[in-house]
Design a protein around this motif. Structure first.
Motif, mmCIF file in Angstrom:
data_model
loop_
_atom_site.group_PDB
_atom_site.id
_atom_site.type_symbol
_atom_site.label_atom_id
_atom_site.label_comp_id
_atom_site.label_asym_id
_atom_site.label_seq_id
_atom_site.Cartn_x
_atom_site.Cartn_y
_atom_site.Cartn_z
ATOM 1 N N ILE A 247 134.978 -5.172 67.952
ATOM 2 C CA ILE A 247 134.524 -4.237 66.920
ATOM 3 C C ILE A 247 133.011 -4.347 66.733
ATOM 4 N N MET A 248 132.491 -5.568 66.765
ATOM 5 C CA MET A 248 131.049 -5.762 66.614
ATOM 6 C C MET A 248 130.275 -5.130 67.772
ATOM 7 N N LEU A 249 130.871 -5.138 68.972
ATOM 8 C CA LEU A 249 130.237 -4.494 70.121
ATOM 9 C C LEU A 249 130.090 -2.997 69.871
ATOM 10 N N GLY A 250 131.159 -2.369 69.383
ATOM 11 C CA GLY A 250 131.099 -0.943 69.072
ATOM 12 C C GLY A 250 130.080 -0.632 67.986
ATOM 13 N N THR A 251 130.041 -1.495 66.973
ATOM 14 C CA THR A 251 129.075 -1.315 65.883
ATOM 15 C C THR A 251 127.641 -1.434 66.392
ATOM 16 N N ASP A 252 127.395 -2.433 67.233
ATOM 17 C CA ASP A 252 126.053 -2.627 67.790
ATOM 18 C C ASP A 252 125.597 -1.412 68.602
ATOM 19 N N LEU A 253 126.518 -0.837 69.371
ATOM 20 C CA LEU A 253 126.180 0.335 70.186
ATOM 21 C C LEU A 253 125.795 1.528 69.301
ATOM 22 N N ILE A 254 126.552 1.743 68.233
ATOM 23 C CA ILE A 254 126.238 2.840 67.305
ATOM 24 C C ILE A 254 124.881 2.610 66.648
ATOM 25 N N ILE A 255 124.628 1.374 66.234
ATOM 26 C CA ILE A 255 123.368 1.043 65.566
ATOM 27 C C ILE A 255 122.178 1.272 66.500
ATOM 28 N N ILE A 256 122.291 0.790 67.737
ATOM 29 C CA ILE A 256 121.155 0.880 68.661
ATOM 30 C C ILE A 256 120.890 2.325 69.067
ATOM 31 N N VAL A 257 121.950 3.143 69.217
ATOM 32 C CA VAL A 257 121.773 4.562 69.531
ATOM 33 C C VAL A 257 121.097 5.273 68.363
ATOM 34 N N THR A 258 121.487 4.907 67.127
ATOM 35 C CA THR A 258 120.856 5.486 65.934
ATOM 36 C C THR A 258 119.366 5.164 65.900
ATOM 37 N N ILE A 259 119.037 3.913 66.200
ATOM 38 C CA ILE A 259 117.624 3.505 66.214
ATOM 39 C C ILE A 259 116.849 4.261 67.281
ATOM 40 N N PHE A 260 117.426 4.374 68.493
ATOM 41 C CA PHE A 260 116.763 5.101 69.581
ATOM 42 C C PHE A 260 116.507 6.549 69.180
ATOM 43 N N ALA A 261 117.512 7.173 68.546
ATOM 44 C CA ALA A 261 117.382 8.582 68.150
ATOM 45 C C ALA A 261 116.292 8.747 67.087
ATOM 46 N N CYS A 262 116.258 7.832 66.119
ATOM 47 C CA CYS A 262 115.250 7.911 65.053
ATOM 48 C C CYS A 262 113.839 7.676 65.608
ATOM 49 N N ILE A 263 113.699 6.709 66.507
ATOM 50 C CA ILE A 263 112.386 6.430 67.092
ATOM 51 C C ILE A 263 111.920 7.603 67.947
ATOM 52 N N ALA A 264 112.842 8.171 68.728
ATOM 53 C CA ALA A 264 112.488 9.318 69.570
ATOM 54 C C ALA A 264 112.034 10.502 68.720
ATOM 55 N N TYR A 265 112.754 10.731 67.608
ATOM 56 C CA TYR A 265 112.367 11.845 66.724
ATOM 57 C C TYR A 265 111.022 11.563 66.063
ATOM 58 N N SER A 266 110.776 10.308 65.705
ATOM 59 C CA SER A 266 109.488 9.927 65.096
ATOM 60 C C SER A 266 108.346 10.119 66.082
ATOM 61 N N MET A 267 108.605 9.791 67.363
ATOM 62 C CA MET A 267 107.581 10.000 68.398
ATOM 63 C C MET A 267 107.262 11.479 68.549
ATOM 64 N N ASN A 268 108.290 12.313 68.446
ATOM 65 C CA ASN A 268 108.070 13.753 68.536
ATOM 66 C C ASN A 268 107.258 14.254 67.336
ATOM 67 N N MET A 269 107.538 13.693 66.161
ATOM 68 C CA MET A 269 106.773 14.057 64.960
ATOM 69 C C MET A 269 105.311 13.649 65.106
#
Length: 313
Positions: free
Chosen positions: A234-256
């Protein structure tokens, strides 16, 4: 009852936690970004000025953390002994009204387990959940202040890992109950062997008792491995969701930043915040699994006290 007795300290604890979260997300991270940006632009005068404020803010943060720890220690140091006292008090009241013939020495392990479990639960909540949850909530408002889309990405990511944990909560609880019930049986059996060691030796029951104890031990080990392997998945699945969320937020911030809707200082602040976010959420996810285990420990021993429910006020 304990909340009523310690209401003031608990409320002050929560208020202090919110203050620390605001300092960490909106203030310290911002000055950290300003220092980096000033040095990048070789503006050393502003950099030194920001650095001075940065040091002052960290000192304030440390002092407020000390206040938080004082309230936490006050609440926790009393809790374990308070629980033991209340359980023992209920046993004495019940037997004063209707004498029981049960072996009360068997309640020693359950009483210690309940008090220790509640202490651990309260300690984890105050040490990890309250500060980290406060950080995530403040971060959410902070991200929405920069961009609604950025805040929505952050919100969706948090909802997904929460739903993942919620979906497996009942399974974890069931596995935890099985593991903890087995563990309590093993501990109780061990206590009985030690209390009756002379009888075991005199009656020649060594082999029988040893085999019985080994079976209980093996069963407990298997149940523990089953529970913790499920938690790891379960922690593996949680970590994957968290890291994808971070990547998406950073990518959007870079675009901004590319479209010049935010400054370089704001981007560095957001980047720092998102890196901290992973650590905070991972801690909450791990602690949630630990809470299920602690709750299972309580459920595994609570049946020992079912005869005294009517006397617990």
């Amino acid at each position: 009852k304990y909340y009523d007795e310690e209401k003031t300290n608990i409320l002050l604890l929560i208020l202090t936690s919110i203050t620390l979260s605001i300092l960490q997300t909106n203030v310290i991270s911002s000055f950290n970004a300003k220092i980096i940006n000033s040095l990048h632009e070789r503006n050393f005068i502003d950099g030194i000025s920001h650095f001075k404020w940065f040091m002052v803010l960290w000192i304030i943060y440390i002092l407020i953390t000390r206040v938080y720890k004082l309230h936490q220690n006050h609440i926790l140091t009393k809790l374990r002994q308070w629980i033991r006292f209340k359980i023992t008090e209920s046993l004495m009241i019940s037997n004063n009204l209707a004498l029981s013939n049960m072996n009360f020495t068997k309640l020693s392990a359950p009483i210690s387990r309940v008090s220790t479990t509640c202490f651990s639960l309260a300690s984890d909540i105050m040490s990890y959940i309250i500060p980290n949850l406060g950080f995530i909530i403040i971060s959410l408002f902070f991200l929405f202040s920069y961009s609604i889309n950025l805040g929505l990405i952050f919100t969706v990511g948090n909802i997904l890992w929460i739903l993942l944990l919620k979906g497996y909560l009942n399974k974890l609880r069931e596995l935890s109950q099985i593991y903890e019930s087995s563990s309590v049986k093993t501990e109780t059996y061990l206590a009985e062997i030690l209390n009756n060691m002379d009888k075991v030796i005199v009656r020649g029951q060594y082999n029988f008792e040893n085999k019985s104890f080994k079976l209980l031990m093996t069963d407990t080990i298997n149940n523990a491995q089953n529970y913790y392997s499920t938690v790891s998945n379960i922690m593996l699945g949680t970590d994957l969701i968290i890291i994808v969320t971070i990547f998406a937020c950073i990518a959007y911030s870079m675009n901004m930043l590319k479209e010049k809707t935010i400054s370089a200082t704001s981007f560095i602040t957001l980047f720092t915040l998102l890196i901290l976010f992973r650590e905070k959420v991972t801690t909450i996810a791990v602690q949630t699994a630990d809470f299920v285990e602690l709750y299972g420990r309580t459920e595994a021993v609570v049946h020992w006290f079912k005869d005294f429910d009517m006397f617990v006020q």
